[in-house]
Write a protein that holds these residues in place. Structure first.
Motif, mmCIF file in Angstrom:
data_model
loop_
_atom_site.group_PDB
_atom_site.id
_atom_site.type_symbol
_atom_site.label_atom_id
_atom_site.label_comp_id
_atom_site.label_asym_id
_atom_site.label_seq_id
_atom_site.Cartn_x
_atom_site.Cartn_y
_atom_site.Cartn_z
ATOM 1 N N GLU A 147 0.912 -1.164 0.109
ATOM 2 C CA GLU A 147 0.100 -0.084 0.006
ATOM 3 C C GLU A 147 0.937 1.116 -0.031
ATOM 4 O O GLU A 147 0.469 2.283 -0.827
ATOM 5 C CB GLU A 147 -0.988 -0.001 1.348
ATOM 6 N N GLN A 148 1.841 1.280 0.718
ATOM 7 C CA GLN A 148 3.005 2.284 0.946
ATOM 8 C C GLN A 148 3.538 2.614 -0.486
ATOM 9 O O GLN A 148 3.578 3.664 -0.945
ATOM 10 C CB GLN A 148 3.687 2.108 1.840
ATOM 11 N N ALA A 149 3.772 1.501 -1.007
ATOM 12 C CA ALA A 149 4.617 1.547 -2.529
ATOM 13 C C ALA A 149 3.592 2.165 -3.508
ATOM 14 O O ALA A 149 3.832 3.055 -4.375
ATOM 15 C CB ALA A 149 4.985 -0.036 -3.107
ATOM 16 N N LEU A 150 2.190 1.712 -3.454
ATOM 17 C CA LEU A 150 1.204 2.012 -4.474
ATOM 18 C C LEU A 150 1.032 3.860 -4.143
ATOM 19 O O LEU A 150 0.877 4.617 -4.791
ATOM 20 C CB LEU A 150 -0.024 1.387 -4.187
ATOM 21 N N LEU A 151 0.971 4.045 -2.772
ATOM 22 C CA LEU A 151 0.713 5.486 -2.411
ATOM 23 C C LEU A 151 1.851 6.324 -2.697
ATOM 24 O O LEU A 151 1.604 7.539 -3.334
ATOM 25 C CB LEU A 151 0.502 5.570 -0.958
ATOM 26 N N LEU A 152 3.124 5.735 -2.810
ATOM 27 C CA LEU A 152 4.339 6.425 -3.381
ATOM 28 C C LEU A 152 4.199 6.601 -4.619
ATOM 29 O O LEU A 152 4.621 7.765 -5.306
ATOM 30 C CB LEU A 152 5.631 5.598 -2.885
ATOM 31 N N ASP A 153 3.916 5.595 -5.432
ATOM 32 C CA ASP A 153 3.489 5.800 -6.869
ATOM 33 C C ASP A 153 2.646 6.734 -7.286
ATOM 34 O O ASP A 153 2.758 7.607 -8.055
ATOM 35 C CB ASP A 153 3.322 4.413 -7.526
ATOM 36 N N GLN A 154 1.503 6.664 -6.391
ATOM 37 C CA GLN A 154 0.422 7.732 -6.777
ATOM 38 C C GLN A 154 1.000 9.290 -6.441
ATOM 39 O O GLN A 154 0.757 10.270 -7.246
ATOM 40 C CB GLN A 154 -0.782 7.612 -5.867
ATOM 41 N N LEU A 155 1.764 9.089 -5.278
ATOM 42 C CA LEU A 155 2.589 10.642 -5.030
ATOM 43 C C LEU A 155 3.237 11.096 -5.855
ATOM 44 O O LEU A 155 3.471 12.171 -6.532
ATOM 45 C CB LEU A 155 3.012 10.500 -3.663
ATOM 46 N N GLN A 156 3.992 10.225 -6.639
ATOM 47 C CA GLN A 156 4.963 10.390 -7.520
ATOM 48 C C GLN A 156 4.223 11.102 -8.851
ATOM 49 O O GLN A 156 4.640 12.037 -9.645
ATOM 50 C CB GLN A 156 5.989 9.454 -8.102
ATOM 51 N N ALA A 158 1.256 12.122 -8.866
ATOM 52 C CA ALA A 158 0.571 13.554 -8.349
ATOM 53 C C ALA A 158 1.628 14.713 -8.462
ATOM 54 O O ALA A 158 1.329 15.905 -9.015
ATOM 55 C CB ALA A 158 0.011 13.475 -6.955
ATOM 56 N N ARG A 159 2.771 14.373 -8.172
ATOM 57 C CA ARG A 159 3.965 15.270 -8.193
ATOM 58 C C ARG A 159 4.285 15.778 -9.472
ATOM 59 O O ARG A 159 4.482 16.881 -9.860
ATOM 60 C CB ARG A 159 5.096 14.794 -7.360
ATOM 61 N N GLY A 160 4.373 14.676 -10.309
ATOM 62 C CA GLY A 160 4.509 15.109 -11.748
ATOM 63 C C GLY A 160 3.629 15.968 -12.344
ATOM 64 O O GLY A 160 3.833 16.870 -13.188
ATOM 65 N N GLU A 161 2.017 15.450 -11.979
ATOM 66 C CA GLU A 161 1.041 16.582 -12.532
ATOM 67 C C GLU A 161 1.121 17.631 -11.987
ATOM 68 O O GLU A 161 0.991 18.647 -12.672
ATOM 69 C CB GLU A 161 -0.303 15.735 -12.262
#
Length: 408
Positions: A147-156, A158-161
Motif C-alpha cells: 500500500e505504501q509503494a502504491l501510495l508512493l507511486d500515486q504521490l510521484q 501527483a507530483r509530476g502532474e
C-alpha cells in the motif's frame, strides 16, 4: 488474538482404542482432533488440512510411522509440521534415535505419561498459534508495504502532474504578460504621443482623418485585450463546467457566408482571399454565438498560417452531420503537432505571427464536443491544413463530464 486461532491435531494409530484414548487426552476447546487408522488415511488428511502437530504410531501395518514421516518431510505442504512418535516397543529398540533421524521433534513411549503428553501438546499448540499470529503480522506488514509503494507511486504521479501544472501556469503567465503587453504598449505610446501634441499645441495632429486613424488603432488594441480576456474566461468556464450553451435554430450555411464576408477585409490586407466553394443551407439547433466563435478561430488561423494563398471553405451535409471545412495552403502541421494543437497554451511555431494565448483550438474543441460534434485536422508539413467541423443536424447537445451546458 491467540485465543481465536484453532489448532488442528492429527493422531495416527491402527488401533481404534488407542485413537480414542489419545483424542480424549489432548482434546480442547481451541483444538480440532483428526484421527487416522493408517498412513494412507493420514496422507489424505494431511493434504486436506493444516495441522499444528502430528502424533504418529511407529508400528502400523503397511506403511509404518517412520515411512510416513519421511513422506511428510518430502512434501512442501507437510514439511514443517512437528512430528511426535509414539511406540510401545522397549527403549532398547533404539526407535527414538531412528525417529529423530526421520524428522521427529519428540518421541513418547507407551504407556504414556498423561501429564507429559498434555504439556507437550500444549507447547506445540501454542507455538503453532504464535506462528500463525506472526504470519498474519508479516502479511499485514507486506500489505502495508504494498500500500505504501502504491501510495508512493500515486504521490510521484501527483507530483509530476503538479510540476506540469506549475510549468503550465508559469508558461501561461509568461504568455499572458507578453500578449497583454503588446496592445497595452500600443495604447500607452498613442496616449503619450497625443499628450505631447497637446502640450505643444499641435492641433493639426488631431485632424478628422488622423483622429479617425487613432480611434481605429485604439479599437484594434482594445479588441486584442478583450479577445485575450475572453479566452481566459472561457478556459475558466470550461474547467468549472460553467460554459453555457444557448441552442436555437439557425442556418449554418448563412452563418458561414456572413463570416466569410466579414473576413474578406482581413484577407485582402494579407494579399489573399477566401473562396466559398460550397455553401449548402443547413438548418440545425446550435449555440450560434459559440459556433461562430469556433469558425472565426478556424478562419483566422487559416489566414495567419496560409502563406498568403487562398483559403477554401465548404459547407455541406454528409452522413447525417453538418460539415464545415476550412482549408489553407500554408505551412502545414506535423503529425506530432497535430496532437498538441488542441491542448491548452499550444501554438505551432512558425515565422508567421502567432499572437494569442494558444487557447483558440482548445476552446473550439470543447465547444464542439459540448454540441455532440467533433473537430479534426488533416495536414502535412508544407502542404497546408484542412480543419473539419462536424455537428449533429438533430441538434441534440450531448454534454460531457468536464463541460456541461448550464442555464443562463
Amino acid at each position: 488474538m491467540l485465543s481465536h486461532t484453532t489448532a488442528k491435531l492429527l493422531i495416527v494409530d491402527d488401533l481404534p482404542e488407542n485413537l480414542l484414548a489419545l483424542a480424549a487426552l489432548i482434546h480442547g476447546d481451541d483444538r480440532e482432533v483428526h484421527e487416522a487408522q493408517s498412513a494412507e488415511a493420514a496422507l489424505t488428511l494431511l493434504l486436506e488440512h493444516e495441522f499444528a502437530l502430528a502424533i504418529l504410531d511407529v508400528q502400523m501395518p503397511g506403511m509404518n510411522g517412520f515411512e510416513l514421516a519421511e513422506l511428510m518431510r518430502g512434501t512442501e505442504k507437510t514439511r514443517n509440521i512437528p512430528i511426535v512418535f509414539v511406540s510401545a516397543a522397549g527403549r532398547e529398540m533404539n526407535y527414538a534415535f531412528k525417529g529423530y533421524e526421520s524428522g521427529a521433534v519428540d518421541f513418547l513411549h507407551k504407556p504414556l505419561d498423561t501429564q507429559a503428553v498434555k504439556s507437550k501438546v500444549s507447547v506445540f499448540v501454542d507455538l503453532y498459534r504464535q506462528r500463525k499470529v506472526l504470519d498474519r503480522q508479516l502479511q499485514a506488514i507486506e500489505r502495508s508495504r504494498q500500500e505504501q509503494a502504491l501510495l508512493l507511486d500515486q504521490l510521484q504521479v501527483a507530483r509530476g502532474e503538479l510540476e506540469h501544472a506549475v510549468r503550465m501556469r508559469d508558461d501561461f503567465m509568461s504568455i499572458v504578460a507578453h500578449e497583454v503587453r503588446t496592445p497595452l504598449n500600443g495604447l500607452i505610446l498613442e496616449t503619450q504621443l497625443r499628450k505631447m501634441h497637446l502640450a505643444r499645441g499641435n492641433h493639426a495632429a488631431f485632424s478628422p482623418e488622423k483622429l479617425k486613424a487613432m480611434v481605429e488603432r485604439d479599437e484594434r488594441q482594445i479588441n486584442s485585450l478583450i479577445r485575450l480576456i475572453e479566452d481566459m474566461l472561457d478556459v475558466s468556464r470550461i474547467r468549472t463546467g460553467k460554459l453555457s450553451l444557448r441552442p436555437k435554430a439557425f442556418d449554418l450555411g448563412q452563418l458561414v457566408r456572413a463570416l466569410v464576408e466579414n473576413f474578406e477585409a482581413q484577407a485582402t490586407a494579407l494579399g489573399t482571399h477566401i473562396e466559398l466553394q460550397a455553401c449548402e443551407a443547413l438548418q440545425g439547433e446550435w449555440d450560434e454565438f459559440r459556433i461562430e466563435q469556433v469558425l472565426a478561430n478556424l478562419l483566422s488561423n487559416a489566414l495567419r498560417y496560409g502563406n498568403r494563398k487562398p483559403v477554401r471553405v465548404r459547407v455541406f451535409e454528409q452522413a447525417g452531420l453538418a460539415w464545415v471545412q476550412v482549408q489553407d495552403q500554408g505551412i502545414g502541421i506535423s503529425a506530432v503537432n497535430q496532437q498538441r494543437i488542441f491542448q491548452q497554451f499550444e501554438r505551432v511555431a512558425s515565422q508567421q505571427s502567432s499572437a494569442g494565448l494558444g487557447l483558440g483550438l482548445y476552446i473550439s474543441e470543447q465547444i464542439v464536443h459540448a454540441h455532440g460534434g467533433r473537430i479534426q485536422v488533416q495536414s502535412e508539413e508544407g502542404k497546408g491544413a484542412t480543419f473539419t467541423l462536424q455537428l449533429p443536424l438533430a441538434g441534440e447537445i450531448e454534454q460531457n463530464d468536464q463541460l456541461r451546458a448550464t442555464s443562463a
